[in-house]
Write a protein that holds these residues in place. Structure first.
Motif, PDB file in Angstrom:
ATOM      1  N   LEU A   1      -1.143  -5.178 -14.008  1.00 52.71           N
ATOM      2  CA  LEU A   1      -0.238  -6.298 -14.273  1.00 52.71           C
ATOM      3  C   LEU A   1       0.419  -6.777 -12.986  1.00 52.71           C
ATOM      4  CD1 LEU A   1       1.194  -8.129 -16.340  1.00 52.71           C
ATOM      5  CD2 LEU A   1       2.920  -6.333 -16.590  1.00 52.71           C
ATOM      6  N   PHE A   2       0.870  -5.836 -12.182  1.00 54.56           N
ATOM      7  CA  PHE A   2       1.499  -6.164 -10.903  1.00 54.56           C
ATOM      8  C   PHE A   2       0.511  -6.873  -9.972  1.00 54.56           C
ATOM      9  CE2 PHE A   2       1.650  -4.563  -6.489  1.00 54.56           C
ATOM     10  CZ  PHE A   2       2.727  -5.304  -6.038  1.00 54.56           C
TER      11      PHE A   2
ATOM     12  N   SER B   1      -8.898  -4.350  -8.431  1.00 51.37           N
ATOM     13  CA  SER B   1      -9.759  -3.192  -8.176  1.00 51.37           C
ATOM     14  C   SER B   1      -9.250  -2.380  -6.988  1.00 51.37           C
ATOM     15  CB  SER B   1     -11.205  -3.637  -7.934  1.00 51.37           C
ATOM     16  OG  SER B   1     -11.292  -4.502  -6.817  1.00 51.37           O
ATOM     17  N   ALA B   2      -8.791  -3.052  -5.934  1.00 52.19           N
ATOM     18  CA  ALA B   2      -8.246  -2.338  -4.778  1.00 52.19           C
ATOM     19  C   ALA B   2      -6.964  -1.612  -5.145  1.00 52.19           C
ATOM     20  CB  ALA B   2      -7.986  -3.324  -3.632  1.00 52.19           C
ATOM     21  N   ALA B   3      -6.106  -2.289  -5.934  1.00 46.92           N
ATOM     22  CA  ALA B   3      -4.843  -1.667  -6.342  1.00 46.92           C
ATOM     23  C   ALA B   3      -5.090  -0.453  -7.225  1.00 46.92           C
ATOM     24  CB  ALA B   3      -3.976  -2.691  -7.080  1.00 46.92           C
ATOM     25  N   VAL B   4      -6.070  -0.552  -8.133  1.00 46.69           N
ATOM     26  CA  VAL B   4      -6.386   0.577  -9.024  1.00 46.69           C
ATOM     27  C   VAL B   4      -6.973   1.733  -8.230  1.00 46.69           C
ATOM     28  CG1 VAL B   4      -7.946   1.333 -10.871  1.00 46.69           C
ATOM     29  CG2 VAL B   4      -6.640  -0.784 -11.130  1.00 46.69           C
TER      30      VAL B   4
ATOM     31  N   VAL C   1       0.833  -1.206   0.000  1.00 47.99           N
ATOM     32  CA  VAL C   1       0.000   0.000   0.000  1.00 47.99           C
ATOM     33  C   VAL C   1       0.867   1.255   0.000  1.00 47.99           C
ATOM     34  CG1 VAL C   1      -1.645   1.338   1.372  1.00 47.99           C
ATOM     35  CG2 VAL C   1      -1.953  -1.123   1.113  1.00 47.99           C
ATOM     36  N   LEU C   2       1.860   1.268   0.865  1.00 53.69           N
ATOM     37  CA  LEU C   2       2.742   2.429   0.943  1.00 53.69           C
ATOM     38  C   LEU C   2       3.513   2.617  -0.356  1.00 53.69           C
ATOM     39  CD1 LEU C   2       3.780   4.685   2.754  1.00 53.69           C
ATOM     40  CD2 LEU C   2       5.575   3.136   3.562  1.00 53.69           C
ATOM     41  N   GLY C   3       3.982   1.512  -0.954  1.00 50.45           N
ATOM     42  CA  GLY C   3       4.711   1.604  -2.219  1.00 50.45           C
ATOM     43  C   GLY C   3       3.855   2.163  -3.338  1.00 50.45           C
ATOM     44  N   ILE C   4       2.616   1.669  -3.469  1.00 49.19           N
ATOM     45  CA  ILE C   4       1.707   2.168  -4.504  1.00 49.19           C
ATOM     46  C   ILE C   4       1.417   3.654  -4.304  1.00 49.19           C
ATOM     47  CG2 ILE C   4      -0.657   2.038  -5.385  1.00 49.19           C
ATOM     48  CD1 ILE C   4      -0.578  -0.965  -4.926  1.00 49.19           C
ATOM     49  N   LEU C   5       1.141   4.048  -3.069  1.00 49.78           N
ATOM     50  CA  LEU C   5       0.812   5.442  -2.785  1.00 49.78           C
ATOM     51  C   LEU C   5       2.003   6.363  -2.995  1.00 49.78           C
ATOM     52  CD1 LEU C   5      -1.410   4.979   0.396  1.00 49.78           C
ATOM     53  CD2 LEU C   5      -2.166   5.765  -1.853  1.00 49.78           C
TER      54      LEU C   5
ATOM     55  N   TRP D   1     -12.970  -2.174   6.422  1.00 51.28           N
ATOM     56  CA  TRP D   1     -14.267  -2.408   7.057  1.00 51.28           C
ATOM     57  C   TRP D   1     -15.405  -2.379   6.032  1.00 51.28           C
ATOM     58  CZ3 TRP D   1     -13.264   1.863  11.257  1.00 51.28           C
ATOM     59  CH2 TRP D   1     -12.237   1.401  12.112  1.00 51.28           C
ATOM     60  N   THR D   2     -15.223  -1.637   4.945  1.00 60.58           N
ATOM     61  CA  THR D   2     -16.268  -1.503   3.920  1.00 60.58           C
ATOM     62  C   THR D   2     -16.004  -2.403   2.711  1.00 60.58           C
ATOM     63  OG1 THR D   2     -15.110   0.472   3.097  1.00 60.58           O
ATOM     64  CG2 THR D   2     -16.993   0.807   4.577  1.00 60.58           C
ATOM     65  N   GLY D   3     -15.093  -3.362   2.850  1.00 54.05           N
ATOM     66  CA  GLY D   3     -14.936  -4.386   1.821  1.00 54.05           C
ATOM     67  C   GLY D   3     -13.806  -4.226   0.834  1.00 54.05           C
ATOM     68  N   MET D   4     -12.921  -3.270   1.023  1.00 59.34           N
ATOM     69  CA  MET D   4     -11.791  -3.124   0.102  1.00 59.34           C
ATOM     70  C   MET D   4     -10.529  -3.695   0.729  1.00 59.34           C
ATOM     71  SD  MET D   4     -10.053   0.210  -1.714  1.00 59.34           S
ATOM     72  CE  MET D   4      -9.020   0.610  -0.324  1.00 59.34           C
ATOM     73  N   SER D   5      -9.935  -4.666   0.052  1.00 56.69           N
ATOM     74  CA  SER D   5      -8.726  -5.292   0.570  1.00 56.69           C
ATOM     75  C   SER D   5      -7.884  -5.811  -0.585  1.00 56.69           C
ATOM     76  CB  SER D   5      -9.072  -6.446   1.516  1.00 56.69           C
ATOM     77  OG  SER D   5      -7.913  -7.105   1.968  1.00 56.69           O
ATOM     78  N   LEU D   6      -6.576  -5.760  -0.434  1.00 56.21           N
ATOM     79  CA  LEU D   6      -5.677  -6.260  -1.477  1.00 56.21           C
ATOM     80  C   LEU D   6      -5.723  -7.792  -1.545  1.00 56.21           C
ATOM     81  CD1 LEU D   6      -2.551  -3.967  -0.944  1.00 56.21           C
ATOM     82  CD2 LEU D   6      -4.184  -3.875  -2.830  1.00 56.21           C
ATOM     83  N   HIS D   7      -6.040  -8.440  -0.430  1.00 52.66           N
ATOM     84  CA  HIS D   7      -6.080  -9.922  -0.397  1.00 52.66           C
ATOM     85  C   HIS D   7      -7.454 -10.403   0.063  1.00 52.66           C
ATOM     86  CE1 HIS D   7      -1.643  -9.256  -0.116  1.00 52.66           C
ATOM     87  NE2 HIS D   7      -1.633 -10.281  -0.947  1.00 52.66           N
TER      88      HIS D   7
END
Length: 466
Positions: A386-387, A396-399, A356-360, A460-466
């Motif tokens: 791709l990553f 979707s979370a990453a985007v 998360v920190l890297g993407i941001l 808490w609202t359903g967004m997670s990388l995994h």
């Protein structure tokens, strides 16, 4: 004598910086001569914009001419700079703003705001709230800035010079920080969601985006306003706010005001339905400006409209946009994409907080080398998808995280059209150096808030990388 020493020291520092830029850029591997020259010219322009009082338009225009003269680009780079969409968008915006002013509608709107404001602080909060809300029905930061500017200009007439400068910074920053509130807050959102759907089959609905984005945008907007207030505390003096000068708006609308409202309504509809009718935001804006200047029918005359355009700012925008465009055409942006994507793959097995920190970090700093919001999305989002697919995380979370990061773009005036619209124009302007200082504080705050949101509210609202 002291002043002479300061000028000499500053000049020497700028020369040494240019020497450093020259050594670094031309020592980079994987770039051809044109890409290296363009990078050097871009770094040079950024340095001169921040450290000198040379007119920004002159620096941008000279930088483009330098690239052409040194065979880093064709002469069309200069000639075609005036054909950029943002140039015509801003020309139309100036004319429409003048029509709103001349019709009396702006004064009426100002009186409505003032009538409900007992202090300058309440007036500013009212304007900020209105600007924040526009993210839900105007799909462009430029369009929101164009609509807000005539109102801000009139309200600014009741403020001190210092407070005007505070307002000139606050308004575009609020526009940019509130972008994350809605899916249609920026065209790059729609482009990225399209890429996400075609590449992964996933999507983010309007409602889901609002659930995730609105609270975040609200928090970072409030923090931004507080940081600006603290940073510019010496300039924000108490206004002589005479509530007796405000009047009740009871007079009926004049014919000019009615016509202006109708045209603006059609403009808003045109901006909001760009994907349906297919006409760009700039074309719709210029079309509205032409209607505003219709002989014997419109609101203002041709001469009034043309005179209202800040040509100094237009030339700056044209040249600065071409500087950003040449970075893409020479392959420099593609080279950066390869470096960045390779960097992300190093963290494919890392814990969520590092990813998360890297993407941001990457996306929130991307405006430093890719000035166009849309270009940033086109360049970075495919690599992010791709990553995410190769690392086994949610595309979707990453985007979404990437777009949140890309929405931060307040370090330089050229970083956003909304910033450009309030830069170097009349009484309502700000200093580029101040913007950089502000970004030095806000960027880490913005990233920290996003990280905290990910591990709390967003999960808490359903967004997670995994």
């Amino acid at each position: 004598m002291v002043q002479v020493d300061r000028v000499f020291t500053r000049t020497l520092t700028i020369i040494l910086l240019h020497g450093l830029f020259l050594l670094v850029t031309f020592s980079l591997e994987g770039l051809d001569y044109k890409a290296k020259l363009s990078l050097f010219a871009f770094l040079s322009a950024m340095t001169l914009w921040i450290t000198t009082k040379i007119p920004a338009g002159y620096v941008a225009l000279a930088s483009v001419c330098f690239i052409v003269f040194m065979k880093g680009g064709s002469q069309e780079l200069l000639f075609h700079s005036l054909s950029e969409e943002v140039v015509w968008l801003m020309i139309g915006a100036f004319i429409i703003g003048e029509a709103v002013t001349q019709s009396g509608l702006a004064a009426r709107l100002v009186e409505i705001i003032l009538r409900k404001s007992r202090t300058a602080g309440r007036m500013k909060m009212g304007i900020i709230s209105f600007i924040f809300a526009t993210a839900f029905f105007i799909p462009s930061t430029s369009g929101r800035a164009a609509m807000a500017k005539p109102i801000i200009m009139h309200v600014g007439s009741r403020l001190s010079p210092g407070e005007k400068r505070v307002l000139a910074v606050t308004v575009p920053v609020v526009i940019l920080m509130s972008t994350s509130a809605a899916l249609i807050g920026a065209g790059s959102h729609m482009i990225s969601i399209g890429l996400l759907e075609s590449a992964s089959g996933q999507t983010i609905s309007y409602l889901q985006w609002m659930v995730w984005g609105l609270p975040f945008a609200l928090i970072v907007t409030i923090l931004s306003v507080l940081v600006i207030k603290w940073l510019m505390r010496q300039e924000a003096t108490s206004a002589h706010w005479d509530t007796k000068t405000t009047v009740e708006v009871t007079k009926p609308l004049t014919m000019a005001e009615k016509k202006t409202l109708v045209i603006i309504a059609f403009l808003l509809a045109g901006w909001m339905t760009e994907n349906i009718h297919g006409y760009d935001l700039a074309f719709v804006t210029v079309l509205g400006a032409i209607v505003m200047m219709l002989p014997n029918i419109g609101i203002i005359s041709w001469k009034q409209g043309i005179k209202s355009v800040s040509w100094n700012l237009i030339l700056f925008v044209a040249a600065a946009t071409s500087l950003g465009k040449i970075l893409v055409e020479t392959g420099l942006v593609q080279w950066l994409e390869e470096k960045i994507t390779g960097f992300l793959f190093l963290f494919s097995q890392a814990p969520d907080w590092i990813i998360v920190l890297g993407i941001l970090l990457i996306t929130s700093t991307s405006h430093l080398y890719i000035t166009s919001h849309t270009t940033r999305a086109i360049v970075l989002i495919p690599g992010i998808i791709l990553f995410s697919q190769s690392a086994g995380i949610s595309p979707s979370a990453a985007v979404f995280l990437s777009l949140i990061g890309m929405n931060y773009c307040i370090t330089f005036p050229v970083s956003s059209k909304a910033l450009l619209l309030f830069y170097e124009d009349g009484d309502l302007n700000y200093d580029a150096g101040l913007l950089t200082k502000l970004s030095a504080i806000l960027m880490p705050v913005y990233i920290i808030v996003a990280v905290v949101f990910y591990f709390t509210y967003w999960q808490w609202t359903g967004m997670s990388l995994h």
